[in-house]
Design a protein around this motif. Structure first.
Motif: not given
Lengths: 336, 336
Positions: A40-46, A48-56
């Motif tokens: 899976y590749i995310a289109k953008e760094g978030h 779908g989350q509100t912060t980068w940490e939640k994205a991770e």
């Protein structure tokens, strides 16, 4: 009985199999040569989350689920999750897996965390402590950048020795031995090696001596040499650290490891096209390259015997501010 | 063969012994009721170093050396060091052990780190992966305070639910089975439990549900009840978390665990005299209380069967700032 060799290499008496593996990544990883190997590749760094940490955190959840799906088992079959990341207090890992009701073992080995977990998983299944054990490890360029270096908005310049933190997570599942899956046959956990490097923008140089220490101990223990392996794979030394490791073996042992040697940090990006300086790094680098690229290619028959040596730089911003050098570590896992 | 019970408890086939143990602490710990159980007490918080972080590294080095000395072995006999702390990127651990040339496995489980390492050490020796494995874990009031809360100079006020981070390190060595040393007979690594607590000044409440989850799973797996143990010992729930755990068992299972139940965070300080609010905490709390106080007292015959359940709160300052709740975890180790 398991055999423990003089330098610490453990020869597993009942080598378990790699039964599942998957990687997820971000936009930059999708522009690199390993694009097709990410589930899976995310289109953008978030993500779908509100912060980068939640994205991770999402990266890890996705990697675990894809790995489980690749194994035709369910999440309930996993007895242990070995997990870690680079964030302070490893929050990507603990928040990602808080809803699983699966025994959770948090690790911190910087970028060697994935190799540490892979080794521990294999030892757990080999001893009958687990039927299935998952190792899930991540990093995220933006969460790492702002924690270790500068705010993203600052646009700090990077020297040629610097590496680019991979936005990605990898998960590999170790399970019962099956004839058509690769086996983990031996594990060597490394000692910390501090060569006195103090440049936090040159992690490759800080980690290469640890890689040399562990790999040479492994060769000595097992009476093998580079030609006994189809692939020697380091974690994320990058181009500069990779060259140092080749030089170390040439100078210290008079042997050439370059013929069948790859580094996850070198493989994941196209250095010329992608402006990543010395290559990729981050705990998610070797985690995603091993889980997404190496495991499937072993299964396809590209390599048969692989020595994976995951490397880590055990510094923090504070330790560097206090004038400390950068200790390195390397854990080796042999796959047949 | 090792037995794996339905909830994940591992019954060790060749229970190894606790062969060495020691704790070192700071000035406040020396003013508490466990003073005599510390092998070394530093007169001031810097331990002769220039920063609190370097002081914490010293704590770990000292604890390891005292534990090795108590075991009449040498540092070279140790096959693995399992180590962790609360500092960002666990620098106290990696810098403390960088000169040992011993295989190093970094862990992060917040205040449950010591229990995690103790369990892993026991499993390693039991499986023949190690002859001796050391678990060395620390915390330091000043390094933790400025990292998690406020600069020391600020003198922030603390609510009654807050706990006091222990300045201390504990090290316990697991080795071959010997008749006159206590044995580790079973281990249960816990899952993450998030009860939705968001008050970072009330860690006891955040960790108690995880302690309940792991201990009740252990009772169920082993068909035992509180009266089967001479001591049930939690990590650092503090007075408030301890009361919550007692209430949970009373309400959910109709059983009373209070008769033979202690918490390391409650034992280490004199709450009335020492102004520590709900009690002690920090990864060094259960590490030093278990290694310095519990192990010698088991050896003296005060208790025979002990269930140690180390607890951790898996938050970071950033996760709290981002509105996340506080996941807890608990790992259980049974000593006979």
């Amino acid at each position: 009985m398991n055999t423990k060799l003089p330098n610490g290499t453990i020869i597993l008496s009942s080598p378990p199999s790699i039964t599942g593996a998957a990687a997820v990544g971000g936009k930059k990883e999708a522009e690199g040569p390993l694009k097709e190997y990410f589930s899976y590749i995310a289109k953008e760094g978030h993500f779908g989350q509100t912060t980068w940490e939640k994205a991770e955190m999402e990266l890890q959840k996705e990697a675990l689920q894809f790995a489980v799906d690749s194994d035709s088992i369910s999440l309930k079959d996993i007895d242990y999750i070995f997990s870690g990341d680079l964030l302070n207090q490893c929050i990507a890992s603990s928040f990602a897996h808080r809803s699983t009701d699966t025994a959770f073992l948090g690790m911190y080995g910087a970028c060697s965390t994935f190799a540490e977990g892979l080794g521990l998983s294999a030892l757990f299944v080999n001893a009958g402590y687990a039927s299935y054990a998952a190792t899930c490890v991540s990093s995220h360029f933006c969460s790492a950048e702002r924690q270790y270096r500068f705010p993203m908005e600052y646009g700090g310049q990077r020297p040629p020795t610097a590496q680019w933190t991979v936005t990605g997570a990898g998960c590999t599942i170790i399970g019962p031995s099956t004839p058509d899956s690769p086996h983990i046959t031996s594990v060597l956990f490394g000692a910390i090696v501090d060569a006195g490097i103090t440049d936090a923008n040159n992690m490759g140089a800080a980690m290469a001596p640890a890689a040399y220490d562990t790999i040479s101990k492994f060769f000595e223990d097992t009476h093998t040499s580079p030609s006994d392996y189809d692939l020697i794979l380091t974690g994320d030394l990058g181009e500069i650290g990779k060259d140092i490791l080749i030089d170390l073996f040439r100078m210290e042992n008079g042997i050439d490891i370059s013929k069948n040697y790859m580094d996850c940090g070198v493989e994941i990006y196209d250095r010329k096209a992608q402006d990543v300086n010395s290559g990729g790094s981050g705990a998610g680098c070797s985690a995603s390259v091993f889980s997404g690229f190496i495991v499937p290619e072993i299964k396809k028959g590209r390599w048969s015997r692989v020595l994976f040596a995951g490397t880590g730089a055990l510094l923090s911003p504070l330790s560097s501010q206090q004038g400390e050098s950068i200790p390195g570590i390397c854990h080796a896992v042999c796959i047949n």
